[in-house]
Design an enzyme around this catalytic site. Structure first.
Site, short mmCIF file in Angstrom:
data_model
loop_
_atom_site.label_atom_id
_atom_site.label_comp_id
_atom_site.label_asym_id
_atom_site.label_seq_id
_atom_site.Cartn_x
_atom_site.Cartn_y
_atom_site.Cartn_z
N LYS B 53 42.76 33.47 36.47
CA LYS B 53 43.09 34.47 37.83
C LYS B 53 44.63 34.59 37.61
O LYS B 53 44.90 33.67 37.45
CB LYS B 53 42.39 33.80 39.16
CG LYS B 53 43.04 34.61 40.35
CD LYS B 53 41.69 35.38 40.98
CE LYS B 53 42.68 36.24 42.12
NZ LYS B 53 41.96 37.73 41.94
N CYS B 141 49.55 45.26 39.58
CA CYS B 141 49.86 44.86 40.87
C CYS B 141 51.02 45.56 41.53
O CYS B 141 51.86 45.81 40.68
CB CYS B 141 50.07 43.30 41.20
SG CYS B 141 50.94 42.50 39.85
C1 LIG Z 1 37.02 40.31 42.44
C2 LIG Z 1 37.94 40.93 41.23
C3 LIG Z 1 39.09 40.07 41.12
C4 LIG Z 1 39.88 40.69 40.15
N1 LIG Z 1 41.26 39.89 40.03
C5 LIG Z 1 42.02 40.41 39.03
C6 LIG Z 1 43.27 39.46 38.86
O1 LIG Z 1 43.67 38.55 39.70
N2 LIG Z 1 44.21 40.17 37.79
C7 LIG Z 1 43.78 41.02 36.93
O2 LIG Z 1 44.47 41.22 36.14
N3 LIG Z 1 42.50 41.61 37.20
C8 LIG Z 1 41.64 41.20 38.31
N4 LIG Z 1 40.34 41.92 38.29
C9 LIG Z 1 40.24 42.90 37.34
C10 LIG Z 1 39.36 42.57 36.09
O3 LIG Z 1 39.84 41.68 35.48
C11 LIG Z 1 38.96 43.56 35.14
O4 LIG Z 1 39.94 44.40 34.72
C12 LIG Z 1 37.86 44.74 36.01
O5 LIG Z 1 37.23 44.11 37.01
C13 LIG Z 1 37.26 45.61 34.95
O6 LIG Z 1 36.25 44.74 34.47
P1 LIG Z 1 34.77 44.69 34.90
O7 LIG Z 1 34.39 45.77 35.01
O8 LIG Z 1 33.97 43.90 33.75
O9 LIG Z 1 34.80 43.64 35.94
C14 LIG Z 1 39.56 41.67 39.19
C15 LIG Z 1 38.36 42.20 39.36
C16 LIG Z 1 37.53 41.79 40.37
C17 LIG Z 1 36.13 42.62 40.44
#
Ligand SMILES: Cc1cc2nc3c(=O)[nH]c(=O)nc-3n(C[C@H](O)[C@H](O)[C@H](O)COP(=O)(O)O)c2cc1C
Ligand SMILES: Cc1cc2nc3c(=O)[nH]c(=O)nc-3n(C[C@H](O)[C@H](O)[C@H](O)COP(=O)(O)OP(=O)(O)OC[C@H]3O[C@@H](n4cnc5c(N)ncnc54)[C@H](O)[C@@H]3O)c2cc1C
Ligand code: FES
EC number: 1.3.-.-
Lengths: 299, 326
Positions: B53, B141
């Protein structure tokens, strides 16, 4: 289709299984589902929950739905089974309530921390709101095995939203029913009958499961009487297993420090006096200003 | 009970800017907490890498709730980078990941460019630094100094972050920049961060959305807006990888490995991103449905590559560009 284990690492205390639906029957406004869950039933405790996937690996509903474990039978005719009570609240639960016997559903559990049991045989009052009573009967049995006198209070909006009145009579020393509209039992809320019941039974612990408002007033009543409330909360959860951080709530630890904790991992059962109830309002929960890492006021 | 994998004829190893990973599978930042919970379902040390995270300098409570809304084939989240702060992260989470032998990609975040650098410094100078396989810089961010504008949406801000972080990262440790799809020209941002010293790119982070609660007729999330993720955004991720890999192939920007993320739920989804140009794959939201997904997708991907007659994952990376005739 029979039950199949997908993941269960040694000592993890949790399993992921493709469960077989053994039965699905109507109980008042709810459906009672029995699932064949090898490896899960054997290790579950009252107050823990399971997370069910909706549909298969192509479903457009990606997030799991959580349900309290109603009871488990580690060694039934069909092997270990887990029972849950489901209210059709939205698209996911609607689909789950339509599952027929023989169907397959992905289940992860047991999850969360269950209800702590008292070490002394103190009188206990168990309070269930709507389907929130589902985990209480199994809890009642375990409390009575320890010599605790058990009272059960069941409340709901209407008579058909009560769950388990007959079962309650079997596992408790006394049962009180309340409905908002008076269609069964006393008209009113469970919180109306609690103070008298605590005084009459000399209860040392309140256990509760149901809507947040109910748990909040239960916790307040417990504090007024100088006793402990153990409440099983229901926060919106995406995963149920602790990896998404969606299910957090402000809870104070034993030193009084408030943190946004995952209710799926540290809960769903919390001590009522540790939950920062004042943070909850109209479906929202704001981060208390004194919580660890809370945003600073306008920079 | 992970089924024994038959010995495979496919070489799935990945060269991530000089660091060798045995396979391309990673978790996505924020979708696997810091490992312990997922380790109950799969051995996270078997993944190509575990992505943490995003961690900031100080503890962060994150937003209030609801911070999540389910949407068709996806979800919105506004967690708000909840985390313990880098010091506790190193002592508890990185220490644990180190103890199980995991290869760790540490995702770092900050509200200012120097906060990013400070977090990177604390990680690479820690006594668990040997577990770190790469630093992933989450420039998606908001930049506090720049009135909340997201770093990755502004070339100058993202350049500054990467430049400051690069000074902290020792030689040989890859620095990945994680890009947002919410930009006019993602190739321009990719070019900027590569020029600032990024060794690789992770694409994509979530894309901004809003869900309205139609009973209360107000935004569902306490923060109103949230990041959309899950299969719903896969075409956007494939597009981003396609465009940036295309620019690399055409020599318009520097060549660097791309880590594909966004909507991967199955081996087929992963293969789409690989064929578009990704060398490694992150699985995020799909793990909420199936916590074994990061490992399962890897098995499925390997089988699909073998079925198509290839012997190395790297032969398939970007192959869709070769087979495309405009
Ligand atoms: C609940 C949640 C928390 C996330 N927290 C972060 C984070 O702390 N840092 C980050 O770079 N991306 C974060 N993401 C983005 C994911 O790492 C990823 O880039 C994005 O969800 C797309 O991939 P997916 O469709 O497989 O989820 C988060 C996504 C979700 C759903
Ligand atoms: C620990 C726990 C135990 C529960 N036990 C029971 C039970 O025994 N019987 C029962 O009928 N219901 C129970 N619930 C509530 C049940 O999980 C929700 O009603 C259900 O998730 C709503 O899904 P949906 O598809 O109908 O609604 P949708 O609104 O479509 O759900 C969308 C998303 O939001 C989440 N969500 C929405 N409402 C809730 C809610 N009230 N609580 C938690 N998550 C929510 C869903 O899980 C899903 O991820 C429990 C919830 C928790 C957290
Ligand atoms: S529901 Fe995912 S962390 Fe609690």
């Amino acid at each position: 289709m029979s039950a199949r284990t997908i993941a269960a690492r040694e000592g993890a205390g949790v399993v992921q299984v493709d469960a077989e639906v053994l039965g699905n029957s109507a109980v008042g406004a709810y459906r009672h589902l029995t699932l064949v869950t090898p490896g899960l039933a054997e290790i579950a405790r009252p107050g823990q929950f399971v997370a069910l996937a909706v549909g298969d690996g192509t479903s457009s509903m990606l997030l799991r739905r959580s349900f309290s474990i109603h009871r488990v039978s580690p060694a039934g005719t069909y092997g270990a089974t887990t029972e849950i009570v489901v209210a059709a609240a939205g698209p996911g639960t609607e689909e789950l309530t339509r599952l027929e016997a023989g169907a397959s559903v992905s289940v992860i559990g047991p999850l969360g921390k269950g209800f702590p049991l008292p070490s002394q045989p103190v009188p206990c009052i168990l309070v269930g709101g709507g389907y929130g009573s589902a985990p209480l009967f199994w809890l009642a049995e375990q409390l009575r095995e320890r010599g605790c006198p058990v009272e059960i209070v069941l409340g709901a909006a209407t008579a058909d939203r009560l769950f388990g009145v007959v079962e309650a009579r079997r596992v408790a020393d006394g049962v009180t029913v309340t409905t908002d509209d008076g269609s069964a039992g006393t008209r009113g809320w469970v919180s109306d009958v609690l103070p008298d019941l605590i005084a009459r039974t000399g209860a040392g612990v309140l256990y509760g499961c149901g809507p947040m408002g109910m748990l909040r007033s239960m916790s307040a009543i417990a504090s007024d009487h100088g006793i402990v409330a153990q409440v099983a909360v229901e926060e919106a959860m995406a995963c149920g297993v602790g990896i998404c951080m969606t299910c957090v709530m402000p809870v104070a630890d034993q030193h009084g420090t408030t943190k946004m904790v995952r209710s799926c991992l540290e809960g769903p059962v919390f001590r009522g006096d540790r939950v920062r109830w004042e943070a909850f309002d109209d479906g929202l929960c704001r981060v208390p200003a004194d919580a660890v890492g809370a945003p600073k006021e306008a920079r | 009970m992970t089924a024994a994998t038959p010995p495979s004829s496919v070489d799935m190893s990945v060269d991530l800017a000089g660091v060798r990973l045995p396979n391309p599978m990673m978790t996505a930042s924020g979708c696997a907490a810091n490992g312990r919970e997922m380790h109950r379902f799969i051995d996270v040390a078997q993944l190509g890498a575990f992505v943490t995270k995003s961690v900031k300098a100080q503890p962060v409570s994150g937003r209030g709730t609801p911070r999540m809304a389910e949407t068709p084939s996806g979800m919105l989240n506004s967690i708000g980078l909840q985390g313990p702060g880098v010091q506790a992260f190193v002592e508890e989470d990185l220490a644990w990941l180190h103890s199980i032998g995991a290869r760790v990609v540490v995702s770092i975040a900050g509200s200012t460019a120097s906060e990013f650098a400070g977090v990177a410094r604390a990680v690479v100078r820690s006594r668990y630094a040997s577990a770190v396989a790469a630093i992933e810089v989450n420039i998606s961010c908001p930049n506090v100094a720049n009135r909340g504008l997201v770093f990755a949406c502004d070339p100058a801000s993202s350049h500054k972050v990467m430049t400051l972080v690069r000074e902290e990262v020792p030689r040989g440790l890859p620095m990945l920049a994680k890009l947002s799809p919410d930009v006019t020209d993602i190739v321009e941002i990719a070019d900027t961060v590569l020029k600032a010293g990024a060794h690789g790119l992770t694409m994509i982070n979530t894309t901004l959305g809003v869900a309205i609660d139609v009973d209360r007729l107000r935004p569902h999330l306490i923060a109103a807006t949230g990041g959309l993720s899950g299969p719903a955004i896969r075409p956007i991720a494939v597009r981003a990888v396609w465009q940036v890999a295309g620019a690399m192939r055409a020599g318009r920007i520097r060549t660097a490995p791309i880590v594909g993320a966004g909507g991967v739920r199955t081996g087929r989804d992963a293969l789409e991103l690989v064929a578009a140009g990704a060398s490694a794959i992150q699985v995020g939201t799909a793990a909420f449905n199936d916590p074994t997904a990061p490992e399962r997708v890897g098995r499925e991907l390997e089988a699909l590559i073998a079925e198509r007659g290839f012997t190395r994952l790297s032969e398939v990376t970007g192959i869709a560009h070769e087979r495309f005739t405009p």
